[in-house]
Design a protein around this motif. Sequence first.
Motif, PDB file in Angstrom:
ATOM      1  N   ILE A  69      45.246 -13.609  36.234  1.00  0.00           N
ATOM      2  CA  ILE A  69      45.595 -12.202  36.083  1.00  0.00           C
ATOM      3  C   ILE A  69      44.562 -11.553  35.177  1.00  0.00           C
ATOM      4  O   ILE A  69      44.171 -12.122  34.162  1.00  0.00           O
ATOM      5  N   THR A  70      44.137 -10.363  35.548  1.00  0.00           N
ATOM      6  CA  THR A  70      43.246  -9.560  34.727  1.00  0.00           C
ATOM      7  C   THR A  70      43.953  -8.251  34.443  1.00  0.00           C
ATOM      8  O   THR A  70      44.736  -7.777  35.263  1.00  0.00           O
ATOM      9  N   GLY A  71      43.679  -7.662  33.307  1.00  0.00           N
ATOM     10  CA  GLY A  71      44.328  -6.389  33.026  1.00  0.00           C
ATOM     11  C   GLY A  71      43.814  -5.733  31.774  1.00  0.00           C
ATOM     12  O   GLY A  71      42.874  -6.210  31.129  1.00  0.00           O
ATOM     13  N   THR A  72      44.443  -4.626  31.451  1.00  0.00           N
ATOM     14  CA  THR A  72      44.094  -3.861  30.255  1.00  0.00           C
ATOM     15  C   THR A  72      45.359  -3.530  29.483  1.00  0.00           C
ATOM     16  O   THR A  72      46.456  -3.448  30.047  1.00  0.00           O
ATOM     17  N   LEU A  73      45.177  -3.345  28.203  1.00  0.00           N
ATOM     18  CA  LEU A  73      46.239  -2.866  27.323  1.00  0.00           C
ATOM     19  C   LEU A  73      45.744  -1.567  26.707  1.00  0.00           C
ATOM     20  O   LEU A  73      44.649  -1.524  26.153  1.00  0.00           O
ATOM     21  N   SER A  74      46.535  -0.516  26.812  1.00  0.00           N
ATOM     22  CA  SER A  74      46.201   0.763  26.192  1.00  0.00           C
ATOM     23  C   SER A  74      47.268   1.093  25.163  1.00  0.00           C
ATOM     24  O   SER A  74      48.463   1.093  25.472  1.00  0.00           O
ATOM     25  N   ASP A  75      46.842   1.358  23.933  1.00  0.00           N
ATOM     26  CA  ASP A  75      47.791   1.686  22.869  1.00  0.00           C
ATOM     27  C   ASP A  75      48.388   3.066  23.151  1.00  0.00           C
ATOM     28  O   ASP A  75      47.671   4.056  23.229  1.00  0.00           O
ATOM     29  N   VAL A  76      49.705   3.120  23.318  1.00  0.00           N
ATOM     30  CA  VAL A  76      50.393   4.384  23.593  1.00  0.00           C
ATOM     31  C   VAL A  76      51.423   4.700  22.500  1.00  0.00           C
ATOM     32  O   VAL A  76      52.319   5.519  22.709  1.00  0.00           O
ATOM     33  N   THR A  77      51.251   4.083  21.334  1.00  0.00           N
ATOM     34  CA  THR A  77      52.196   4.272  20.234  1.00  0.00           C
ATOM     35  C   THR A  77      52.283   5.738  19.842  1.00  0.00           C
ATOM     36  O   THR A  77      53.381   6.297  19.737  1.00  0.00           O
ATOM     37  N   ASP A  78      51.134   6.393  19.630  1.00  0.00           N
ATOM     38  CA  ASP A  78      51.146   7.793  19.207  1.00  0.00           C
ATOM     39  C   ASP A  78      51.731   8.695  20.293  1.00  0.00           C
ATOM     40  O   ASP A  78      52.464   9.638  19.994  1.00  0.00           O
ATOM     41  N   ARG A  79      51.434   8.397  21.551  1.00  0.00           N
ATOM     42  CA  ARG A  79      51.994   9.191  22.651  1.00  0.00           C
ATOM     43  C   ARG A  79      53.517   9.088  22.647  1.00  0.00           C
ATOM     44  O   ARG A  79      54.217  10.085  22.802  1.00  0.00           O
ATOM     45  N   ARG A  80      54.043   7.878  22.470  1.00  0.00           N
ATOM     46  CA  ARG A  80      55.495   7.697  22.463  1.00  0.00           C
ATOM     47  C   ARG A  80      56.134   8.396  21.261  1.00  0.00           C
ATOM     48  O   ARG A  80      57.212   8.975  21.373  1.00  0.00           O
ATOM     49  N   LYS A  81      55.470   8.341  20.087  1.00  0.00           N
ATOM     50  CA  LYS A  81      55.991   9.046  18.908  1.00  0.00           C
ATOM     51  C   LYS A  81      56.023  10.545  19.164  1.00  0.00           C
ATOM     52  O   LYS A  81      56.979  11.234  18.796  1.00  0.00           O
ATOM     53  N   GLY A  82      54.967  11.070  19.790  1.00  0.00           N
ATOM     54  CA  GLY A  82      54.920  12.498  20.101  1.00  0.00           C
ATOM     55  C   GLY A  82      56.000  12.906  21.084  1.00  0.00           C
ATOM     56  O   GLY A  82      56.621  13.966  20.938  1.00  0.00           O
ATOM     57  N   MET A  83      56.233  12.078  22.095  1.00  0.00           N
ATOM     58  CA  MET A  83      57.279  12.373  23.079  1.00  0.00           C
ATOM     59  C   MET A  83      58.658  12.367  22.417  1.00  0.00           C
ATOM     60  O   MET A  83      59.495  13.220  22.705  1.00  0.00           O
ATOM     61  N   ARG A  84      58.883  11.417  21.502  1.00  0.00           N
ATOM     62  CA  ARG A  84      60.157  11.352  20.796  1.00  0.00           C
ATOM     63  C   ARG A  84      60.339  12.582  19.906  1.00  0.00           C
ATOM     64  O   ARG A  84      61.413  13.198  19.884  1.00  0.00           O
ATOM     65  N   ALA A  85      59.278  12.995  19.205  1.00  0.00           N
ATOM     66  CA  ALA A  85      59.353  14.175  18.349  1.00  0.00           C
ATOM     67  C   ALA A  85      59.634  15.430  19.177  1.00  0.00           C
ATOM     68  O   ALA A  85      60.414  16.301  18.754  1.00  0.00           O
ATOM     69  N   LEU A  86      59.031  15.535  20.358  1.00  0.00           N
ATOM     70  CA  LEU A  86      59.279  16.681  21.231  1.00  0.00           C
ATOM     71  C   LEU A  86      60.732  16.708  21.700  1.00  0.00           C
ATOM     72  O   LEU A  86      61.385  17.762  21.686  1.00  0.00           O
TER      73      LEU A  86
END
Length: 108
Positions: A69-86
């Motif tokens: 398996i090959t793949g990528t990991l993208s950090d989405v921590t800030d995006r999720r925090k922003g969505m929660r704040a919204l």
Amino acid sequence: LEDVCGWNWTNFIHPEDRERHLEAFQSLLRGEIYSSRHPARLLRSDGLSCWVEIFAYPTLDALGRIDGITGTLSDVTDRRKGMRALRESEARFASAFHASPVLIAMTA
């Protein structure tokens, strides 16, 4: 990671999420799905967790058989925090709007 560093990659997945992610990776290895994109909590070295989006797909050998398996990991921590704040902000606004004793009008 295990072959190179001696680390089992599943140790980085949050314990509550391991079974779900392992099943997705097994489905890739069995050829049941072509790719997988899903959020995951990973454990950091300081014991806290962060959110990533995993995109993974199987790799093939010279004969076209799945060999990894090959793949990528993208950090989405800030995006999720922003969505929660919204969401929280929208809930506060809706609460104030519906509880207001005066007429509130919004225009675009």
